[in-house]
Enzyme design. Structure first.
Site, mmCIF file in Angstrom:
data_model
loop_
_atom_site.group_PDB
_atom_site.id
_atom_site.type_symbol
_atom_site.label_atom_id
_atom_site.label_comp_id
_atom_site.label_asym_id
_atom_site.label_seq_id
_atom_site.Cartn_x
_atom_site.Cartn_y
_atom_site.Cartn_z
ATOM 1 N N ASP A 13 0.818 -1.227 0.000
ATOM 2 C CA ASP A 13 0.000 0.000 0.000
ATOM 3 C C ASP A 13 0.846 1.269 0.000
ATOM 4 O O ASP A 13 0.434 2.296 0.543
ATOM 5 C CB ASP A 13 -0.964 0.019 1.202
ATOM 6 C CG ASP A 13 -1.768 -1.255 1.297
ATOM 7 O OD1 ASP A 13 -2.245 -1.712 0.250
ATOM 8 O OD2 ASP A 13 -1.899 -1.805 2.411
ATOM 9 N N GLU A 14 2.004 1.206 -0.625
ATOM 10 C CA GLU A 14 2.873 2.394 -0.675
ATOM 11 C C GLU A 14 2.457 3.359 -1.787
ATOM 12 O O GLU A 14 2.996 4.469 -1.868
ATOM 13 C CB GLU A 14 4.338 1.981 -0.920
ATOM 14 C CG GLU A 14 4.955 1.115 0.170
ATOM 15 C CD GLU A 14 4.764 -0.370 -0.113
ATOM 16 O OE1 GLU A 14 4.043 -0.710 -1.080
ATOM 17 O OE2 GLU A 14 5.327 -1.203 0.628
ATOM 18 N N GLY A 17 0.787 1.442 -7.561
ATOM 19 C CA GLY A 17 -0.014 1.499 -8.787
ATOM 20 C C GLY A 17 0.200 2.811 -9.518
ATOM 21 O O GLY A 17 0.409 2.840 -10.730
ATOM 22 N N LYS A 18 0.202 3.879 -8.750
ATOM 23 C CA LYS A 18 0.355 5.196 -9.365
ATOM 24 C C LYS A 18 1.760 5.400 -9.949
ATOM 25 O O LYS A 18 1.921 5.934 -11.047
ATOM 26 C CB LYS A 18 0.075 6.242 -8.293
ATOM 27 C CG LYS A 18 0.072 7.584 -8.896
ATOM 28 C CD LYS A 18 0.272 8.653 -7.893
ATOM 29 C CE LYS A 18 0.753 9.855 -8.656
ATOM 30 N NZ LYS A 18 0.981 10.978 -7.815
ATOM 31 N N GLY A 40 -3.959 -4.762 -4.494
ATOM 32 C CA GLY A 40 -4.911 -3.797 -5.038
ATOM 33 C C GLY A 40 -4.141 -2.569 -5.449
ATOM 34 O O GLY A 40 -3.683 -1.825 -4.593
ATOM 35 N N ARG A 304 -6.406 0.710 7.579
ATOM 36 C CA ARG A 304 -4.989 0.365 7.727
ATOM 37 C C ARG A 304 -4.454 0.921 9.034
ATOM 38 O O ARG A 304 -4.856 1.999 9.464
ATOM 39 C CB ARG A 304 -4.191 0.940 6.561
ATOM 40 C CG ARG A 304 -4.586 0.352 5.239
ATOM 41 C CD ARG A 304 -3.796 0.966 4.092
ATOM 42 N NE ARG A 304 -4.273 0.445 2.810
ATOM 43 C CZ ARG A 304 -4.374 1.162 1.694
ATOM 44 N NH1 ARG A 304 -4.000 2.420 1.670
ATOM 45 N NH2 ARG A 304 -4.835 0.615 0.595
ATOM 46 N N LEU A 331 3.514 12.538 0.478
ATOM 47 C CA LEU A 331 4.119 13.555 1.344
ATOM 48 C C LEU A 331 3.088 14.622 1.698
ATOM 49 O O LEU A 331 3.112 15.182 2.792
ATOM 50 C CB LEU A 331 5.321 14.200 0.620
ATOM 51 C CG LEU A 331 6.162 15.125 1.480
ATOM 52 C CD1 LEU A 331 6.954 14.331 2.513
ATOM 53 C CD2 LEU A 331 7.122 15.963 0.638
HETATM 54 P P1 IMP Z 1 -2.486 -12.906 2.046
HETATM 55 O O1 IMP Z 1 -1.499 -12.421 1.042
HETATM 56 O O2 IMP Z 1 -3.921 -12.698 1.614
HETATM 57 O O3 IMP Z 1 -2.226 -14.312 2.496
HETATM 58 O O4 IMP Z 1 -2.321 -12.006 3.371
HETATM 59 C C1 IMP Z 1 -1.158 -12.069 4.175
HETATM 60 C C2 IMP Z 1 -0.827 -10.695 4.739
HETATM 61 O O5 IMP Z 1 -0.412 -9.840 3.678
HETATM 62 C C3 IMP Z 1 -2.009 -9.985 5.403
HETATM 63 O O6 IMP Z 1 -1.510 -9.202 6.474
HETATM 64 C C4 IMP Z 1 -2.527 -9.069 4.311
HETATM 65 O O7 IMP Z 1 -3.216 -7.960 4.845
HETATM 66 C C5 IMP Z 1 -1.230 -8.675 3.661
HETATM 67 N N1 IMP Z 1 -1.380 -8.289 2.253
HETATM 68 C C6 IMP Z 1 -1.521 -9.104 1.192
HETATM 69 N N2 IMP Z 1 -1.583 -8.403 0.058
HETATM 70 C C7 IMP Z 1 -1.459 -7.116 0.398
HETATM 71 C C8 IMP Z 1 -1.400 -5.898 -0.364
HETATM 72 O O8 IMP Z 1 -1.461 -5.877 -1.599
HETATM 73 N N3 IMP Z 1 -1.257 -4.754 0.370
HETATM 74 C C9 IMP Z 1 -1.133 -4.771 1.716
HETATM 75 N N4 IMP Z 1 -1.174 -5.872 2.450
HETATM 76 C C10 IMP Z 1 -1.321 -7.028 1.799
#
Ligand code: IMP
Length: 428
Positions: A13-14, A17-18, A40, A304, A331
């Site tokens: 989530d950094e 994508g952008k 995502g 989050r 930022l």
């Molecule tokens: P999983 O990948 O669904 O097995 O989740 C394992 C861990 O990775 C959990 O803490 C999720 O919230 C985290 N996680 C998986 N994919 C993402 C992502 O794209 N962004 C942020 N956290 C993620």
């Protein structure tokens, strides 16, 4: 441009994508090497907001070609839905989207086992997965029980699937969980394959040929280094290599053909799901970061966890991924903040440490050692030149570069394509 890997340098989530969307302009191919629809990636173009989970963000730039690599685990039904979303917006995937015949497939029993796995863990021990079946699918890959895209296009697919369903149903039944229905899975998969079949190919040869022609590749990393199965906060991680090494193993493009690594770093830190997070703020400041930064999961909608910038985490990314430059995002979220903090080291049981411990019980005991930095209390949203940034914002960036040892090459000051500054020399 050469071949570049883009990785998340925190817990996902950094804002990858952008940044990928911006870097896509410079390359011919965008390759997704790992993860699944747990990711995502959000891109805002004009008034439109796109969230992509499996399809590389490069699909939004006409003329660019995209690969879903062998390191990805792919839910065919979810992928078809996503493709429909893309084509529904007038973008074509024909001749632009290629799926590795070696990519592993996520089936409904993987999702069921993901949910069961979480439900059966003791309270407090849950990972907080996205429930997309990612862990069980990678588990089957490692256990040599998985099915790959090449199996789905094979006439023997029904028999191969039946054997898996029977085995998984034995496990589910033993757990007292609902079993899955073979006929339903077969029908749904075959329907999805009507759309996907023409896209499945040997992407290793495809990329090899592209590199041979001098075309450039951008690897779109998913998740972040702290969720990497080897270097993250194990077991509170995802099940793939989100580090730069994952780009090679997940695509078949060898390390010797890749020359640049961009680390995407948020100006503060967030994490979804459980696990240690030393700079987490459980107070009003954390709330403020969540509200201003709109910190809710793109895949699950979960709020989050938020905290200050952590240079220990960023240095961990530099070491394990070979980061050459940072793309610093969000930022602008600090625009209203009086004082900012940067964590430069941890205090572990009275001892100063500069690295992230492997042992999560130790990580959970780490107390951040902070430096205070003044905020700038003015809007940076519409700034188009580095030289126009408030002096305090420039000082924050300079300090961040010092404590991580890597320069900021790209700066993002808002969700839209236009609010991204590609920096040269920063002394303006
Ligand atoms: P999983 O990948 O669904 O097995 O989740 C394992 C861990 O990775 C959990 O803490 C999720 O919230 C985290 N996680 C998986 N994919 C993402 C992502 O794209 N962004 C942020 N956290 C993620």
């Amino acid at each position: 441009m050469s071949n570049t890997i883009l990785i998340g340098a925190q817990w996902g989530d950094e804002g990858k994508g952008k940044i990928i969307d911006v870097l896509t302009e410079r390359v011919d191919w965008v390759v997704r090497p790992q993860g699944g629809n747990n990711a995502g990636h959000t891109v805002e173009i004009g008034e439109e907001r796109f969230v992509l989970h499996l399809v590389p963000s490069g699909i939004l730039t006409p003329g660019k070609r995209c690969v879903i690599g062998n390191g990805v685990v792919l839910d065919p039904v979810a992928l078809v839905e996503e493709i429909k979303g893309v084509t529904g917006r007038g973008l074509s995937v024909e001749g632009r989207l290629f799926i590795s015949d070696r990519a592993h497939v996520v089936f409904p029993y993987h999702r069921m086992l993901d949910a069961q796995g979480e439900a059966r863990r003791a309270k407090g021990d849950q990972i907080g997965t996205t429930m997309r079946g990612i862990g069980p699918a990678y588990g089957d890959k490692a256990a040599r029980f998985g099915l790959r895209m090449c199996d789905l296009v094979d006439p023997e697919f029904p028999a191969l699937l039946r054997a898996r369903v029977e085995e998984k149903n034995r496990i589910l039944a033993a757990m007292g969980a609902p079993v899955v229905v073979y006929d339903e899975i077969l029908a749904a998969t075959q329907k999805a394959m009507e759309v996907l079949r023409p896209l499945v190919c040997d992407t290793v040869s495809l990329l090899h040929a592209a590199v041979g022609r001098g075309e450039s590749l951008l690897f779109e990393g998913a998740q972040g280094i702290m969720l990497d199965i080897d270097f993250g906060t194990y077991p509170y991680v995802t099940s793939s290599n989100a580090s730069s090494g994952g780009a090679s193993t997940g695509s078949g493009v060898p390390p010797s053909r890749i020359d640049h690594v961009v680390g995407v770093l948020k100006a503060y830190t967030t994490r979804v799901g459980e696990g240690p997070f030393p700079t987490e703020l459980l107070d009003a400041t954390g709330e403020e970061l969540r509200r201003v930064g709109r910190e809710f999961g793109a895949t699950t909608g979960r709020p989050r966890r938020c905290g200050w910038f952590d240079a220990v985490v960023a240095r961990h990314a530099v070491m394990t991924c070979g980061v050459d430059e940072w793309a610093l995002t969000k930022l602008d979220v600090f625009d209203g903040f009086e004082t900012l903090k940067i964590c430069v080291a941890y205090d572990l049981d009275g001892r100063r440490i500069e690295h992230f411990p492997a042992n999560i019980r130790e990580a959970a005991r780490c107390k951040p050692v902070y430096e205070d930095m003044p905020g700038w209390r003015s809007s940076t949203r519409d700034i188009l030149r580095y030289g126009d940034l408030p002096a305090a914002a420039k000082r924050y960036i300079a300090r961040l570069e010092q404590v991580t040892g890597v320069p900021v090459g790209i700066l993002s000051l808002g969700p839209r394509r236009e609010s991204t500054l590609v920096l040269g020399e920063k002394d303006a």
